[in-house]
Design a protein around this motif. Sequence first.
Motif, PDB file in Angstrom:
ATOM      1  N   GLN A 135       0.823  -1.210   0.000  1.00 14.34           N
ATOM      2  CA  GLN A 135       0.000   0.000   0.000  1.00 14.34           C
ATOM      3  C   GLN A 135       0.857   1.261   0.000  1.00 14.34           C
ATOM      4  OE1 GLN A 135      -3.538  -0.130   2.737  1.00 14.34           O
ATOM      5  NE2 GLN A 135      -2.690  -2.149   3.260  1.00 14.34           N
ATOM      6  N   LEU A 136       1.925   1.244   0.785  1.00 15.42           N
ATOM      7  CA  LEU A 136       2.815   2.405   0.856  1.00 15.42           C
ATOM      8  C   LEU A 136       3.586   2.606  -0.448  1.00 15.42           C
ATOM      9  CD1 LEU A 136       4.123   1.846   4.502  1.00 15.42           C
ATOM     10  CD2 LEU A 136       2.469   3.571   3.741  1.00 15.42           C
ATOM     11  N   GLN A 139       1.398   4.187  -3.035  1.00 12.24           N
ATOM     12  CA  GLN A 139       1.317   5.635  -2.840  1.00 12.24           C
ATOM     13  C   GLN A 139       2.430   6.346  -3.609  1.00 12.24           C
ATOM     14  OE1 GLN A 139      -0.729   7.565   0.073  1.00 12.24           O
ATOM     15  NE2 GLN A 139      -2.013   6.064  -0.975  1.00 12.24           N
ATOM     16  N   PRO A 154      -3.180   0.259   7.385  1.00 11.52           N
ATOM     17  CA  PRO A 154      -2.406   1.492   7.567  1.00 11.52           C
ATOM     18  C   PRO A 154      -2.831   2.221   8.837  1.00 11.52           C
ATOM     19  CG  PRO A 154      -4.084   1.809   5.900  1.00 11.52           C
ATOM     20  CD  PRO A 154      -4.155   0.363   6.283  1.00 11.52           C
ATOM     21  N   VAL A 228      -1.479   6.287   5.063  1.00 14.64           N
ATOM     22  CA  VAL A 228      -1.852   6.238   3.658  1.00 14.64           C
ATOM     23  C   VAL A 228      -2.829   7.369   3.359  1.00 14.64           C
ATOM     24  CG1 VAL A 228      -3.310   4.950   2.030  1.00 14.64           C
ATOM     25  CG2 VAL A 228      -1.461   3.777   3.223  1.00 14.64           C
TER      26      VAL A 228
END
Length: 315
Positions: A135-136, A139, A154, A228
């Motif tokens: 997820q990071l 981004q 997150p 996030v």
Amino acid sequence: MKTKKLIQEVGFKIQKSGFFLALLLLLQVTASAQTQMTSETPKPKKTIVLITGAFISNSGWNEWKSYYESKGYNVIAPAWPNKEGSVDYLRTSQHDHLIANLTLNEVVEYHAKIIDSLPEKPILIGHSFGGLIVQLLMQQDKGSVGIAYHSVPPKGVLTTKFSFIRSLWGPLGLFKSNKKTYLMSYSEWQYAFTNGMEESEQKAYYDKLVIPESRNVLWGALKKSGKVDFKKAHAPLLFVSGSTDNIIPAVLNKKTYKRYKKHQAEGSVTEYKEFKGRNHLAMSQPNWQEEADFILEWALKNEKQTKEQYLASKQ
């Protein structure tokens, strides 16, 4: 004399036309050879990056890595920084301080550098803490698609479900020093990762996979480093959960998914899939290929749709 001259002219024209025919034939052969060489030149293999979670060795991905490689993909399953080596080696005290000082930002940056060295954006698949890392990285626009598999949420997404609190009470160590690593006990492993498995399997996987962990990394998920921006546009993202996962229960994965959907930017894709009877070590359960196939099919479908939408927008 006129006849002789006419014959000479005709002969010259034949020779001249023959030259051009030969030249034309040569050009056709050259073009054909170039086309054949182009068609025979193999295209670079699509890369899949398998991102490991906390508490376990990257060797936990071995079966998935071999399986995807057998399908023609280039597959990378890197160990975290300072976690290269065998389980037995990593459990020795000489490596303790290097792992203990590791931070979430360092782990994310480490994977970002690996991805930047690739010829194109890869498919990202992250298990547990690796799901948060996916997820990071999304981004930062590092993946063509991302799969958060039994993912740590997150910052700001939590649940009060008892199994979640019980599983993480020991690892977070509220009253313990972050200067020392944390090694999950066998009983904690049985409850958090391998519930529902035969005890012989639970013990075998514990001996094979479990390594010391940095509490600094774990706490990083609760701090700014684990934040996030749900409103930010991102490549297609899939959340996969298991109905019997104790440490990251399905309800928590769904909560994260809903947070993305609530704030989702136009054009972004976020989807959710729950598999019945899967615990946290679903990657090693007997039916793991079903999930591996579903994830790959989803990734390829959404990657293709994203490319088509991008090309359409440029017309």
